[in-house]
Motif scaffolding. Structure first.
Motif, PDB file in Angstrom:
ATOM      1  N   THR A 238      28.105  30.150  37.875  1.00  0.00           N
ATOM      2  CA  THR A 238      26.795  30.252  37.227  1.00  0.00           C
ATOM      3  C   THR A 238      26.475  31.702  36.916  1.00  0.00           C
ATOM      4  N   ASP A 239      25.834  31.918  35.758  1.00  0.00           N
ATOM      5  CA  ASP A 239      25.352  33.238  35.354  1.00  0.00           C
ATOM      6  C   ASP A 239      26.430  34.312  35.429  1.00  0.00           C
ATOM      7  N   LEU A 240      27.630  33.995  34.934  1.00  0.00           N
ATOM      8  CA  LEU A 240      28.711  34.983  34.923  1.00  0.00           C
ATOM      9  C   LEU A 240      28.775  35.665  33.567  1.00  0.00           C
ATOM     10  N   ASN A 241      28.990  36.988  33.563  1.00  0.00           N
ATOM     11  CA  ASN A 241      29.199  37.668  32.287  1.00  0.00           C
ATOM     12  C   ASN A 241      30.664  37.519  31.874  1.00  0.00           C
ATOM     13  N   GLY A 242      30.965  37.966  30.672  1.00  0.00           N
ATOM     14  CA  GLY A 242      32.314  37.792  30.127  1.00  0.00           C
ATOM     15  C   GLY A 242      33.394  38.417  30.978  1.00  0.00           C
ATOM     16  N   ASP A 243      33.128  39.603  31.525  1.00  0.00           N
ATOM     17  CA  ASP A 243      34.125  40.280  32.349  1.00  0.00           C
ATOM     18  C   ASP A 243      34.414  39.489  33.613  1.00  0.00           C
ATOM     19  N   GLN A 244      33.346  39.002  34.268  1.00  0.00           N
ATOM     20  CA  GLN A 244      33.519  38.269  35.518  1.00  0.00           C
ATOM     21  C   GLN A 244      34.231  36.943  35.292  1.00  0.00           C
ATOM     22  N   ILE A 245      33.904  36.290  34.166  1.00  0.00           N
ATOM     23  CA  ILE A 245      34.597  35.034  33.836  1.00  0.00           C
ATOM     24  C   ILE A 245      36.089  35.292  33.683  1.00  0.00           C
ATOM     25  N   GLY A 246      36.427  36.380  32.978  1.00  0.00           N
ATOM     26  CA  GLY A 246      37.836  36.709  32.775  1.00  0.00           C
ATOM     27  C   GLY A 246      38.561  36.993  34.070  1.00  0.00           C
ATOM     28  N   VAL A 247      37.907  37.777  34.960  1.00  0.00           N
ATOM     29  CA  VAL A 247      38.516  38.114  36.253  1.00  0.00           C
ATOM     30  C   VAL A 247      38.696  36.859  37.105  1.00  0.00           C
ATOM     31  N   ASP A 248      37.615  36.054  37.188  1.00  0.00           N
ATOM     32  CA  ASP A 248      37.681  34.848  38.020  1.00  0.00           C
ATOM     33  C   ASP A 248      38.720  33.860  37.494  1.00  0.00           C
ATOM     34  N   LEU A 249      38.809  33.746  36.168  1.00  0.00           N
ATOM     35  CA  LEU A 249      39.789  32.826  35.588  1.00  0.00           C
ATOM     36  C   LEU A 249      41.208  33.255  35.939  1.00  0.00           C
ATOM     37  N   LYS A 250      41.476  34.559  35.890  1.00  0.00           N
ATOM     38  CA  LYS A 250      42.796  35.056  36.265  1.00  0.00           C
ATOM     39  C   LYS A 250      43.081  34.788  37.746  1.00  0.00           C
ATOM     40  N   LEU A 251      42.070  35.016  38.583  1.00  0.00           N
ATOM     41  CA  LEU A 251      42.239  34.780  40.025  1.00  0.00           C
ATOM     42  C   LEU A 251      42.525  33.305  40.304  1.00  0.00           C
ATOM     43  N   VAL A 252      41.784  32.434  39.623  1.00  0.00           N
ATOM     44  CA  VAL A 252      41.984  30.999  39.827  1.00  0.00           C
ATOM     45  C   VAL A 252      43.364  30.573  39.340  1.00  0.00           C
TER      46      VAL A 252
END
Length: 360
Positions: A238-252
């Protein structure tokens, strides 16, 4: 203790501990996989082509015992067409100047017009990168050392992969470098072998785990898998900016990859144990049938029988048994000319299934 192989450098360079771990925990069935057998058979066929021998479709490989299908022969011919015709094949290369007793076998090498060419022919489907490919670099370093080539001598490394279709790249890929640049990698190989041969080698998880036979027994991978499970509880979308989405997606993505390696290793061990009469709580094997296919050598008979039913069973190739059955050809007649393989599938069992197992 035997030394790490050059062909396995992609694994033990990334995880030094994998060398000793795989010696302790080899493949459970101690046999070569179908993919390995196909690769070995293709290399043997390539040698035969270079020697001027003819390849016969559907013949049995004299060494590896698998059928030389049209698809495999096409792949071998595709590789052969781009290779120089005057080459050294399966040459043993001494690498003792890097680590005492170390050696490798080059698929194919060729020295001409002031350029050293080193080839590695791969017949698998998984994409193999040519740039900084450790196996090719080690071979080229050894060959350059053998020929006493100067540091500015050009070296071209080649990956030929006629059965890789998914990457969209050309099946023949090259990387140009020099002897001097390759020699800069010698300390990397030396330090990695020393670590791999030490009493406490370094373990590191990553894509290399996919090819490690010891992954189901690896504490490092198990710890990562459990950390991933814990990590997933703390992810927020929730409420993630583009950078955080990219980082989290890579981590996942990385986490899922590690879990997949751990899952497949446990599946292999579970299937092996159950097939050998050992209990794996909560899991069992059930039979599953493969696709129905025509027996070898019955094409003409099937075509003639289909004609009796007023059906043309041929396309560019013989249609499948199911297609012929859908055209109202008697199923009992079809069964005389077909065969069906079966295998065991690992399935999760319910609480009721487990209770029945223990008569509870």
């Amino acid at each position: 203790m035997r030394l790490p192989t050059v062909s396995g450098a992609g694994t033990w360079l990334e995880c030094h501990a994998s060398h000793q771990a795989q010696m302790k925990y080899p493949r459970l069935d101690n046999t070569k996989s179908q993919a390995q057998l196909e690769g070995l058979s293709c290399h043997l066929m390539l040698e035969e082509l270079i020697e001027g021998k003819e390849l016969i479709v559907d013949s049995i490989d004299p060494k590896w015992g698998i059928v030389r299908t049209q698809e495999l022969i096409d792949a071998v011919n595709k590789a052969y067409e781009v290779l120089p015709k005057v080459v050294e094949v399966e040459e043993k290369i001494d690498l003792s100047f890097i680590y005492l007793g170390w050696y490798g076998k080059i698929d194919i090498s060729h020295q001409a017009h002031g350029i050293l060419n080193v080839y590695d022919v791969k017949f698998g489907h998984t994409y193999v990168k040519v740039e900084e490919n450790p196996q090719l670099m080690a071979y080229a370093i050894g060959k350059a050392h053998q020929l006493n080539l100067p540091s500015n001598h050009t070296v071209i490394l080649h990956i030929i992969q006629p059965r890789e279709y998914r990457s969209g790249e050309h099946f023949w890929r090259t990387w140009s470098t020099t002897v001097g640049e390759l020699y800069n990698y010698i300390p990397m190989f030396k330090e990695a072998i020393e670590n791999a041969m030490s009493k406490v080698p370094t373990a590191r998880t990553g894509p290399q785990c996919k090819y490690c036979s010891a992954r189901s027994n690896c504490n490092a991978l198990r710890d990562v898998a459990y950390d991933v499970i814990d990590f997933s509880d703390h992810l927020s979308t929730t409420d993630l900016n583009g950078d955080q989405i990219g980082v989290d997606l890579k981590l996942v993505r990385q986490a899922l990859e590690r879990l997949k390696y751990f899952e497949t290793s446990l599946e292999e061990q579970a299937v092996h144990n159950i097939a050998n009469g050992k209990n794996v709580k909560g899991w069992g094997l059930i039979p599953q049938l493969g696709s129905l296919k025509w027996k070898r050598g019955v094409d003409d008979q099937v075509v003639n029988i289909a004609k009796m039913y007023g059906v043309d069973a041929t396309k560019t190739t013989l249609i499948t048994p199911r297609q012929l059955e859908n055209l109202n050809v008697d199923k009992s007649v079809i069964s005389l000319y077909t065969e069906q393989t079966s295998s065991m599938k690992l399935v999760e069992q319910s609480a009721n299934d487990i209770a029945k197992l223990f008569n509870e």
